[in-house]
Design a protein around this motif. Structure first.
Motif, PDB file in Angstrom:
ATOM      1  N   ALA A   1       0.936  -1.266   0.070  1.00 22.67           N
ATOM      2  CA  ALA A   1      -0.062  -0.055   0.142  1.00 22.67           C
ATOM      3  C   ALA A   1       0.892   1.275   0.166  1.00 22.67           C
ATOM      4  N   ASN A   2       0.502   2.465  -0.839  1.00 26.51           N
ATOM      5  CA  ASN A   2       1.039   3.673  -0.600  1.00 26.51           C
ATOM      6  C   ASN A   2       0.288   4.373   0.445  1.00 26.51           C
ATOM      7  N   VAL A   3       1.169   5.130   1.775  1.00 28.59           N
ATOM      8  CA  VAL A   3       0.744   5.739   2.623  1.00 28.59           C
ATOM      9  C   VAL A   3       0.812   7.218   2.345  1.00 28.59           C
ATOM     10  N   TYR A   4      -0.294   8.178   2.396  1.00 29.10           N
ATOM     11  CA  TYR A   4      -0.081   9.579   2.313  1.00 29.10           C
ATOM     12  C   TYR A   4      -0.421  10.226   3.623  1.00 29.10           C
ATOM     13  N   ILE A   5       0.239  11.240   3.651  1.00 24.81           N
ATOM     14  CA  ILE A   5      -0.133  12.136   4.728  1.00 24.81           C
ATOM     15  C   ILE A   5      -0.548  13.585   3.981  1.00 24.81           C
ATOM     16  N   ASP A   6      -1.995  13.813   4.178  1.00 30.93           N
ATOM     17  CA  ASP A   6      -2.484  15.196   3.818  1.00 30.93           C
ATOM     18  C   ASP A   6      -2.038  15.102   1.940  1.00 30.93           C
ATOM     19  N   ASP A   7      -2.387  14.176   1.137  1.00 32.31           N
ATOM     20  CA  ASP A   7      -2.217  13.874   0.121  1.00 32.31           C
ATOM     21  C   ASP A   7      -0.669  13.997  -0.329  1.00 32.31           C
ATOM     22  N   GLU A   8       0.067  13.896   0.380  1.00 31.10           N
ATOM     23  CA  GLU A   8       1.752  13.664   0.166  1.00 31.10           C
ATOM     24  C   GLU A   8       2.213  12.296   0.341  1.00 31.10           C
ATOM     25  N   LEU A   9       2.631  11.609  -0.559  1.00 30.66           N
ATOM     26  CA  LEU A   9       3.145  10.266  -0.394  1.00 30.66           C
ATOM     27  C   LEU A   9       4.288  10.251   0.640  1.00 30.66           C
ATOM     28  N   PHE A  10       3.903   9.401   1.580  1.00 34.33           N
ATOM     29  CA  PHE A  10       4.935   9.226   2.735  1.00 34.33           C
ATOM     30  C   PHE A  10       5.998   8.082   2.609  1.00 34.33           C
ATOM     31  N   GLU A  11       5.398   6.775   2.421  1.00 30.40           N
ATOM     32  CA  GLU A  11       6.013   5.623   2.334  1.00 30.40           C
ATOM     33  C   GLU A  11       5.152   4.779   1.232  1.00 30.40           C
ATOM     34  N   ASN A  12       5.845   3.562   0.806  1.00 31.51           N
ATOM     35  CA  ASN A  12       5.401   2.459   0.184  1.00 31.51           C
ATOM     36  C   ASN A  12       5.361   1.252   1.093  1.00 31.51           C
ATOM     37  N   PHE A  13       4.405   0.730   1.461  1.00 32.12           N
ATOM     38  CA  PHE A  13       4.495  -0.139   2.518  1.00 32.12           C
ATOM     39  C   PHE A  13       4.369  -1.378   2.153  1.00 32.12           C
ATOM     40  N   ARG A  14       5.117  -2.237   3.097  1.00 32.94           N
ATOM     41  CA  ARG A  14       4.902  -3.791   2.599  1.00 32.94           C
ATOM     42  C   ARG A  14       5.065  -4.545   3.924  1.00 32.94           C
ATOM     43  N   GLY A  15       3.944  -5.272   4.108  1.00 29.58           N
ATOM     44  CA  GLY A  15       3.819  -5.980   5.565  1.00 29.58           C
ATOM     45  C   GLY A  15       2.662  -6.754   5.527  1.00 29.58           C
ATOM     46  N   ASP A  16       2.171  -6.956   7.036  1.00 32.07           N
ATOM     47  CA  ASP A  16       0.857  -7.610   7.161  1.00 32.07           C
ATOM     48  C   ASP A  16      -0.101  -6.568   7.215  1.00 32.07           C
ATOM     49  N   GLY A  17       0.157  -5.397   7.638  1.00 27.19           N
ATOM     50  CA  GLY A  17      -1.014  -4.383   7.565  1.00 27.19           C
ATOM     51  C   GLY A  17      -0.608  -3.062   8.426  1.00 27.19           C
ATOM     52  N   LEU A  18      -1.699  -2.251   8.490  1.00 30.84           N
ATOM     53  CA  LEU A  18      -1.570  -1.167   9.153  1.00 30.84           C
ATOM     54  C   LEU A  18      -2.506  -0.530  10.072  1.00 30.84           C
ATOM     55  N   CYS A  19      -2.385  -0.294  11.236  1.00 29.74           N
ATOM     56  CA  CYS A  19      -3.318   0.145  12.293  1.00 29.74           C
ATOM     57  C   CYS A  19      -3.519   1.628  12.638  1.00 29.74           C
ATOM     58  N   ILE A  20      -4.662   2.206  12.501  1.00 38.31           N
ATOM     59  CA  ILE A  20      -4.831   3.661  12.759  1.00 38.31           C
ATOM     60  C   ILE A  20      -5.799   3.621  13.900  1.00 38.31           C
ATOM     61  N   SER A  21      -5.219   4.038  15.173  1.00 35.81           N
ATOM     62  CA  SER A  21      -5.981   4.324  16.495  1.00 35.81           C
ATOM     63  C   SER A  21      -6.108   5.606  17.098  1.00 35.81           C
TER      64      SER A  21
END
Length: 267
Positions: A134-154
């Motif tokens: 997945a591509n991760v964006y902070i306020d529409d700016e690309l931050f990182e290209n993630f590879r792994g089991d997943g991401l958690c937002i809390s």
């Protein structure tokens, strides 16, 4: 004042529920499960989270009170042996509440349709038997290209749950910040991620764009199998959950009780 009770079906819980209903009747409270002013949950944090989602369309007008009948939870301030004091406080005190921030989730499909959700604790993006890319964006700016089991937002209150088990920080709810933690990220010469929890300001968004047409989205533990979604946008909601406050609803006390226990002054 209209009261509803949400509970699990354990024998100990049902005894407490019967006692609370008797006390409410003696004090002439109105019992109304459809449109309550106060929702009393009896059980644990899971019971309160279920009640939150049950009354999510009325969240602006409802206050919650949690009674725990098992281990101490983060959303359950009252013990089962103290329900008489709780009803006395509810009958005699003026309405006062403490508010905790909620997580706003927008799932955008390939056709541009938007599906809105609210979470009290957290939401995660995963794949079951494959690596999540997945591509991760902070306020529409690309931050990182993630590879792994997943991401958690809390949320801050959710930072004591799944996020903490992933190595995230415990965040005071007054900060109204989001936290993103990685789930088993892949880091080598080819793939690189921050490999650290991130705390996001309340006026910022986190956008996750999965490079897959099939993934799993969890919302407070409930699982949605998602297909053909374009992206998921996370931000602090304009809505909040309200707890009835009787002068003892203290976040750090609950953190201490849950993870440290009794401490002794060395001086």
């Amino acid at each position: 004042m209209k009261i509803a009770i949400a509970h699990n079906n354990y024998p100990e819980t049902l005894k407490v529920v019967a006692h609370i209903k008797q006390l409410l009747e003696e004090r002439d409270f109105v019992y109304d499960e459809k449109y309550p002013d106060i929702v009393i949950t009896v059980g644990g944090d899971g019971t309160l989270i279920n009640a939150f989602h049950r009354y999510i369309n009325q969240i602006d007008s409802i206050r919650f009170i949690g009674v725990h009948t098992g281990h101490l939870g983060f959303y359950t301030d009252w013990r089962s042996c103290d329900v008489e004091k709780m009803i006395d406080a509810l009958a005699s005190s003026q309405a006062e509440s403490v508010k905790y921030p909620l997580l706003d989730i927008i799932l955008i499909t390939e056709s541009g349709e938007k599906e809105h959700y609210l979470a009290l604790n957290e939401s995660a993006v995963k794949r079951v038997s494959h690596t999540l890319e997945a591509n991760v964006y902070i306020d529409d700016e690309l931050f990182e290209n993630f590879r792994g089991d997943g991401l958690c937002i809390s949320t801050p209150t959710g930072s004591t749950a799944y996020g903490k088990s992933l190595g995230g920080a415990v965040i005071a709810p007054g900060l109204k910040a989001l936290q993103m933690t990685e789930i088993a990220s892949i880091n080598n010469q080819v793939f690189r991620t921050l490999s650290s929890p991130m705390v996001i300001a309340p006026d910022q968004q986190v956008m996750i764009v999965p490079n897959s047409d099939h993934f799993v989205l969890t919302i407070d533990g409930e699982r949605l199998n998602v297909r053909n979604a374009k992206k998921i946008v996370y931000q602090i909601s304009k809505k909040s959950i309200q707890f009835d406050r009787f002068g003892h609803h203290h976040f750090w006390s609950r953190v201490k009780d849950a993870f440290i226990g009794e401490t002794h002054d060395a001086f």
